[in-house]
Enzyme design. Structure first.
Site, mmCIF file in Angstrom:
data_model
loop_
_atom_site.group_PDB
_atom_site.id
_atom_site.type_symbol
_atom_site.label_atom_id
_atom_site.label_comp_id
_atom_site.label_asym_id
_atom_site.label_seq_id
_atom_site.Cartn_x
_atom_site.Cartn_y
_atom_site.Cartn_z
ATOM 1 N N ASP A 131 -8.409 -5.222 -5.569
ATOM 2 C CA ASP A 131 -8.016 -4.072 -4.763
ATOM 3 C C ASP A 131 -8.546 -2.835 -5.467
ATOM 4 O OD1 ASP A 131 -6.904 -2.070 -3.292
ATOM 5 O OD2 ASP A 131 -4.835 -2.730 -3.514
ATOM 6 N N HIS A 164 -6.957 -6.064 -1.335
ATOM 7 C CA HIS A 164 -5.803 -5.294 -0.877
ATOM 8 C C HIS A 164 -4.859 -6.190 -0.082
ATOM 9 C CE1 HIS A 164 -3.939 -1.383 -0.508
ATOM 10 N NE2 HIS A 164 -3.852 -1.472 0.806
ATOM 11 N N SER A 218 0.850 -1.190 0.000
ATOM 12 C CA SER A 218 0.000 0.000 0.000
ATOM 13 C C SER A 218 0.887 1.242 0.000
ATOM 14 C CB SER A 218 -0.952 -0.042 1.195
ATOM 15 O OG SER A 218 -2.000 0.881 1.032
#
Length: 701
Positions: free
Chosen positions: A645, A677, A552
């Protein structure tokens, strides 16, 4: 988004009595037998551990029911079962043995446990294990709460999104089409398409739950609880069972995508009226909890709209006078997971505190905070019963177990009472964890964890990995995860350097906010400072075998560091890092801005759309987009990304990998068409971890 909805078809109840033996299934997933080789903690050992889900203490405080999930690699899934033990941790027994997972444990009384399974709510008599189905719903239950008087429940289920008439006519006769037509934002959220939305329903409860005549408490098409994280913690009954306080962000479409302004609403069951209790507070307000005397409501409150990482304040409302009090005026740490002491003199919560998550208490009258728990651990949540605090607790060295504290503890160490994974963990040698405070480039103190290789020998040298945290406003706490697990990295014989760089929480709000609008600034300097400090000062770390990894925002960090990995003093070839791995990271900010779903996030953290070039923050932010520095990449890089995601879409990873290939940089691309994710499916996770170890072993060993 303009939406028209149809009502949910509510099923009549089917009542069936069975015993737990009759519910058993030959395919149920049980606890695996495993022998650990050489004390090494591997991905396979990690997935053999049981995962504690939730716990519930009986009303008399004598018993604890809890769920544990075990996983089967061949079936590629897990299954949660209910266990029972005394509040002293004795006489552990298994209450369910089914192929379905049980969840949402609620004690009706000391002899009866309620819970969800499949599309049903089940009542179980603890003594003999006899079960009775007391509610069913065709769309299932996401959770429920029982009224204090036991006469009603509030449950969560979903309503389907129905196309507006002017679009629905276009689908006439096309029952096999997969096309989606949208005319507003928020058509997808985090990891799923918005085809349904949750709402809460009030139903009478006698021998059975009257689902058919349940009343929806939300007056429009707004979601309650809030996606993607909200659950039963977002609403609560008053002690007299006459009112319900709940969380709702009364926005849809474009407005929802640009705002975090949720509120606390109070529903009067008799009058059927709704009152906004947090009107005028513009950020997230959520998770209301009544005091035992019914005079107060406490909740978690953020001040500013559009900022998901604003300080989480403890807010208290006097229901008699209407006065709201910010209890956190002089407390600079997040306060979450609220509950009241029995005498209502203190409010308890979990506080993100200097790299750990601890239980704190706030005095309602003086606003003074005291720390109850202490140690290298994260408390996920807790339940107060008879002066005892039963906590779901983890650390970097152990997964969730139940610990008990006394309400009167002052920085207590806690006592472990569950033994879910003791048999396996007793065979493992975990890597040592050290706390270090190092100076940043601007002279501030930064907590950095150093994790040692599992079989550490001070006469040897080892490669090291810099761990880059996601968020970006999150913490590097004492977390345990099957996604990023420091003990797996340690078991592969790496040092791990894990800094709480600028932007992490738990070190005061000013530290957290220094990252917004400055992604390529001090937070990146913090990473490089931490890497240099440990490679210079720990002689067992081989300075020329340093890698960097993260997901991320951590993935963004890896991409950014890859583009600034040249002419570094003190390294033989001027390269600080010799290998990189980025999972679901932001690569191209212009691409990211238009592809993400919650627009308020990039508006706050990056400053707005890339076409707003008169905005100095926008210029600064987009100038630090990693794709602008691909020409400087000079070390092998592995890119991982997942199709579902929707926060950072898969094209970001593909673009980064393609860039590496075009530059003839040694590179690898791991793509999951069915993950989000995170990587949650057991076999996918094993592949992820095996790839992780193989990639760094290939390039650093």
């Amino acid at each position: 988004m303009k939406k028209i909805f149809i009502a949910i078809a509510l099923l009549t109840l089917v009542c069936a009595c069975t015993t737990k033996q009759e519910k058993s299934d030959a395919n149920v997933i049980g606890k695996p037998e495993i022998k650990v080789q050489d004390g090494r903690f591997t991905p396979e050992v990690m997935w053999a551990l049981g995962k504690m889900g939730e716990m519930a203490v009986s009303p008399d405080g004598s018993q604890i029911a809890y769920t544990v999930t075990y996983y089967d690699m061949e079936q590629n899934k897990g299954n949660a079962e209910i266990y029972l033990m005394t509040s002293a941790g004795k006489n552990v027994s298994r209450l369910t043995t089914t192929a379905s997972s049980e969840f949402n444990l609620v004690w009706k009384n000391d002899e009866t446990l309620l819970f969800c399974r499949d599309n049903n709510i089940i009542s179980m008599t603890i003594k003999n294990g006899k079960e009775k189905e007391i509610a069913t719903h065709e769309r299932g239950f996401e959770g429920f709460k029982l009224a204090p008087d036991g006469k009603s429940i509030v449950f969560i289920t979903t309503k389907p999104v129905v196309r507006p008439n002017h679009l629905d006519k276009l689908y006439a006769g096309l029952d096999k089409t997969t096309g989606r037509i949208n005319e507003d934002l928020m058509y997808r959220h985090w990891d799923c398409w918005v085809d349904e939305y949750p709402q809460i329903f009030l139903a009478e409860f006698g021998d059975k739950v009257d689902v058919e005549h349940a009343t929806c408490l939300i007056d429009s098409t707004f979601e309650c609880p809030m996606r993607p994280w909200g659950g039963i913690e977002q609403y609560n009954y008053s002690p007299d069972s006459k009112k319900i306080a709940y969380t709702c962000r009364k926005k849809t479409g474009y407005d929802y995508a640009h705002s975090t302004n949720s509120d606390i609403f109070l529903y009067d069951i008799e009058k059927k009226t709704t009152q906004n209790l947090s009107e005028g507070i513009m950020g997230y307000d959520q998770n209301p909890v009544f005091s035992h005397n019914g005079k107060y409501i406490a909740w978690e409150s953020m001040e500013r709209d559009g900022y998901e990482s604003d300080l989480i304040r403890l807010m208290v409302l006097d229901l008699t006078t209407g006065e709201r009090t910010n209890m956190s005026e002089n407390f600079d740490y997040y306060f979450t997971g609220i509950s009241w002491t029995d005498d209502d003199k203190e409010i308890l919560g979990v506080v993100y505190y200097r790299g750990t998550d601890q239980i704190f208490a706030c005095n309602r009258e003086t606003k003074e905070f005291r720390q109850i728990s202490y140690g290298y651990h994260d408390v996920h949540g807790f339940q107060l019963s008879k002066g005892k605090l039963y906590a779901d607790q983890v650390s970097m060295q152990y997964p969730s177990e139940i610990y008990v504290y006394n309400l009167t503890d002052n920085k207590g160490k806690g006592k472990k009472i569950s033994t879910i994974n003791d048999d396996i963990l007793s065979q493992v040698r975990m890597g040592k964890v050290e706390e270090h405070w190092i100076k940043t480039v601007d002279g501030k103190d930064m907590l950095t964890w150093l994790i040692y290789p599992y079989n550490y020998d001070s006469t040897k040298t080892y490669p090291a990995l810099l761990y880059c945290e996601g968020g970006p406003q999150s913490e590097v706490g004492q977390f345990w995860s099957t996604r990023w697990n420091f003990m797996v990295m340690s078991g592969a014989e790496y040092f791990i350097i894990a800094p709480n760089r600028r932007g992490t929480v738990g070190f005061g709000q000013a530290w957290t906010e220094e990252i917004s609008g400055d992604y390529g600034g001090l937070c990146m300097q913090d990473y490089m400072t931490a890497a240099d400090y440990f490679t210079d000062n720990v002689k067992q770390i081989d300075k020329e075998r340093l890698g960097a990894c993260g997901a991320s925002f951590g993935g963004y960090s890896v991409y950014w560091l890859a583009g600034h990995n040249y002419d570094v003093k003190g390294y033989n070839d001027g390269r600080r890092f010799k290998a990189f791995l980025a999972h679901n990271g932001m690569f191209n900010f212009e691409q990211q801005y238009l592809e993400t779903e919650e627009m308020w996030f990039d508006n706050w953290d990056i400053g707005g759309p890339y076409w707003d070039w008169n905005n100095p923050q926008v210029k600064k932010s987009y100038a630090n987009s990693p794709h602008l520095f691909v020409d400087k990449w000079n070390a092998p890089i592995c890119v991982i990304h997942s199709e579902f995601d929707f926060r950072i879409v898969a094209s970001e990873g593909m673009a980064a990998y393609n860039a590496a290939q075009m530059r003839h940089i040694p590179s690898r691309y791991l793509y999951f068409p069915d993950e989000t994710h995170w990587v949650l499916k057991p076999q996918n996770s094993l592949l992820w971890h095996r790839n992780f170890i193989d990639w760094f072993d290939t390039n650093l060993k």
